[in-house]
Design a protein around this motif. Sequence first.
Motif, PDB file in Angstrom:
ATOM      1  N   GLU A 192     -23.262 -25.449  71.740  1.00 36.98           N
ATOM      2  CA  GLU A 192     -23.403 -25.223  70.301  1.00 36.98           C
ATOM      3  C   GLU A 192     -24.837 -24.835  69.960  1.00 36.98           C
ATOM      4  O   GLU A 192     -25.067 -23.986  69.090  1.00 36.98           O
ATOM      5  CB  GLU A 192     -22.988 -26.475  69.535  1.00 36.98           C
ATOM      6  CG  GLU A 192     -21.488 -26.730  69.546  1.00 36.98           C
ATOM      7  CD  GLU A 192     -21.103 -27.960  68.738  1.00 36.98           C
ATOM      8  OE1 GLU A 192     -21.717 -28.163  67.664  1.00 36.98           O
ATOM      9  OE2 GLU A 192     -20.211 -28.714  69.167  1.00 36.98           O
ATOM     10  N   ALA A 209     -18.178 -26.279  62.253  1.00 37.97           N
ATOM     11  CA  ALA A 209     -16.862 -26.342  62.887  1.00 37.97           C
ATOM     12  C   ALA A 209     -16.572 -25.065  63.672  1.00 37.97           C
ATOM     13  O   ALA A 209     -15.914 -25.103  64.719  1.00 37.97           O
ATOM     14  CB  ALA A 209     -15.783 -26.558  61.831  1.00 37.97           C
ATOM     15  N   GLY A 210     -17.068 -23.933  63.185  1.00 46.62           N
ATOM     16  CA  GLY A 210     -16.893 -22.673  63.901  1.00 46.62           C
ATOM     17  C   GLY A 210     -17.618 -22.681  65.231  1.00 46.62           C
ATOM     18  O   GLY A 210     -17.086 -22.247  66.269  1.00 46.62           O
ATOM     19  N   GLU A 212     -18.357 -25.327  66.917  1.00 51.08           N
ATOM     20  CA  GLU A 212     -17.668 -26.296  67.768  1.00 51.08           C
ATOM     21  C   GLU A 212     -16.431 -25.675  68.414  1.00 51.08           C
ATOM     22  O   GLU A 212     -16.149 -25.902  69.595  1.00 51.08           O
ATOM     23  CB  GLU A 212     -17.278 -27.512  66.937  1.00 51.08           C
ATOM     24  CG  GLU A 212     -16.602 -28.619  67.730  1.00 51.08           C
ATOM     25  CD  GLU A 212     -16.238 -29.809  66.866  1.00 51.08           C
ATOM     26  OE1 GLU A 212     -15.380 -30.600  67.291  1.00 51.08           O
ATOM     27  OE2 GLU A 212     -16.811 -29.938  65.757  1.00 51.08           O
ATOM     28  N   GLU A 213     -15.716 -24.870  67.663  1.00 47.73           N
ATOM     29  CA  GLU A 213     -14.500 -24.239  68.184  1.00 47.73           C
ATOM     30  C   GLU A 213     -14.825 -23.251  69.302  1.00 47.73           C
ATOM     31  O   GLU A 213     -14.165 -23.239  70.349  1.00 47.73           O
ATOM     32  CB  GLU A 213     -13.764 -23.513  67.054  1.00 47.73           C
ATOM     33  CG  GLU A 213     -12.445 -22.871  67.458  1.00 47.73           C
ATOM     34  CD  GLU A 213     -11.383 -23.908  67.809  1.00 47.73           C
ATOM     35  OE1 GLU A 213     -10.408 -23.529  68.487  1.00 47.73           O
ATOM     36  OE2 GLU A 213     -11.522 -25.078  67.413  1.00 47.73           O
ATOM     37  N   ASP A 245     -15.483 -19.884  60.073  1.00 47.99           N
ATOM     38  CA  ASP A 245     -15.219 -21.320  60.175  1.00 47.99           C
ATOM     39  C   ASP A 245     -14.321 -21.575  61.385  1.00 47.99           C
ATOM     40  O   ASP A 245     -14.060 -20.675  62.185  1.00 47.99           O
ATOM     41  CB  ASP A 245     -14.595 -21.852  58.894  1.00 47.99           C
ATOM     42  CG  ASP A 245     -13.311 -21.110  58.514  1.00 47.99           C
ATOM     43  OD1 ASP A 245     -12.785 -20.340  59.357  1.00 47.99           O
ATOM     44  OD2 ASP A 245     -12.825 -21.304  57.382  1.00 47.99           O
ATOM     45  N   ARG A 246     -13.829 -22.792  61.528  1.00 49.35           N
ATOM     46  CA  ARG A 246     -13.002 -23.132  62.684  1.00 49.35           C
ATOM     47  C   ARG A 246     -11.739 -22.275  62.745  1.00 49.35           C
ATOM     48  O   ARG A 246     -11.350 -21.798  63.812  1.00 49.35           O
ATOM     49  CB  ARG A 246     -12.616 -24.609  62.641  1.00 49.35           C
ATOM     50  CG  ARG A 246     -11.840 -25.054  63.893  1.00 49.35           C
ATOM     51  CD  ARG A 246     -11.336 -26.497  63.744  1.00 49.35           C
ATOM     52  NE  ARG A 246     -12.438 -27.431  63.569  1.00 49.35           N
ATOM     53  CZ  ARG A 246     -13.134 -27.954  64.575  1.00 49.35           C
ATOM     54  NH1 ARG A 246     -12.853 -27.593  65.825  1.00 49.35           N
ATOM     55  NH2 ARG A 246     -14.101 -28.822  64.336  1.00 49.35           N
ATOM     56  N   ARG A 247     -11.103 -22.096  61.589  1.00 54.80           N
ATOM     57  CA  ARG A 247      -9.865 -21.320  61.570  1.00 54.80           C
ATOM     58  C   ARG A 247     -10.118 -19.869  61.984  1.00 54.80           C
ATOM     59  O   ARG A 247      -9.353 -19.300  62.771  1.00 54.80           O
ATOM     60  CB  ARG A 247      -9.231 -21.362  60.186  1.00 54.80           C
ATOM     61  CG  ARG A 247      -7.958 -20.541  60.065  1.00 54.80           C
ATOM     62  CD  ARG A 247      -7.315 -20.690  58.701  1.00 54.80           C
ATOM     63  NE  ARG A 247      -6.869 -22.065  58.488  1.00 54.80           N
ATOM     64  CZ  ARG A 247      -6.230 -22.454  57.392  1.00 54.80           C
ATOM     65  NH1 ARG A 247      -5.986 -21.584  56.414  1.00 54.80           N
ATOM     66  NH2 ARG A 247      -5.840 -23.701  57.264  1.00 54.80           N
ATOM     67  N   GLY A 250     -10.927 -19.714  65.715  1.00 54.72           N
ATOM     68  CA  GLY A 250      -9.717 -19.921  66.500  1.00 54.72           C
ATOM     69  C   GLY A 250      -8.805 -18.717  66.472  1.00 54.72           C
ATOM     70  O   GLY A 250      -8.246 -18.325  67.512  1.00 54.72           O
TER      71      GLY A 250
END
Length: 344
Positions: A192, A209-210, A212-213, A245-247, A250
């Motif tokens: 990270e 969160a992005g 982290e993903e 972001d995470r979504r 992903g």
Amino acid sequence: MSTEDPRELVGTTPAPEERAMETALRPKSLDDFVGQQTVRRQLSLVLESSKLRERAADHMLLSGPPGLGKTTLAMIIAAEMSAPLRLTSGPAIQHAGDLAAILSSLAEGEVLFIDEIHRMSRPAEEMLYMAMEDFRVDIVVGKGAGATSIPLELPEFTLVGATTRAGLLPGPLRDRFGFTGHLEFYAPEELERVLRRSAQLLEMRVTDAGFEEIASRSRGTPRITNRLLRRVRDWALVHGVAEIDRRAAGAALDTYEVDPRGLDRLDRAVLQALCTTFRGGPVGLSTLAVIVGEETETVETVAEPYLVREGLLARTPRGRIATDAAFAHLGLPRPETQEGLPGT
């Protein structure tokens, strides 16, 4: 959108078109280099000592899996010593004459970096022994009874060797390195930090969160994490996403067939074949390669190391076996008649 082969996203060998981008993202000093705390601390002492002595630093050997920063550290070593850097590779040095030409053109204090040093030819290795120890090589002129050996004095230089297979280095060569550092895979939090630095250089907006993903899918390897970040950037540009972001991260990596555990198409094909076609194994490597449509060497060197490290596959004398974790990752029940190894 990029048409890059998804399998190449998690490979550890950079494509030619990516080298310029990788160079731009490389840290330029030990302070900027993320992770490898022990090696960094030891290197700092070696380099500081050489500066105080006003002598070339001891020869250094860096070992570890591909993509962890061996070449970057060689560049940092040269920069910290304010010395020029000469780069070559073991496969490029197939004759003693090739090595003699490189050594004879070195300047005082220059850093010579030999990547994949274990792949040098034996005659070149034997010439390197004397060059490392005595800063001298013997050039043989002529053939047969009329051959003459001419000693050639070399300026003091620092050899930095890099290898992914330290066990293949002959003992006499390994013993001539004054410093040996082994690079380990990175923890997610270290990746990270790599991502935050790279995102800043690429002028990307990414949430915690992005980061982290992306890090969780990067196989513990900075080269892969930077490559995935660039592919996420491509996806965001095409889809008009200003902040990742995470979504979003992903969705981008799902597009490139990199799953939440970092497995790619080949990894999943190997596990799928083991768990379904062969009911968990054991199965021979060559048979497994035929089923997934790849060369045996590709399965053994590209897919297996990560699957074994993640506890999804085990090597046994009878063949390859899928673990409980592999069945769980694919969402499959383990056959009751299969005698495998417990998941980790």
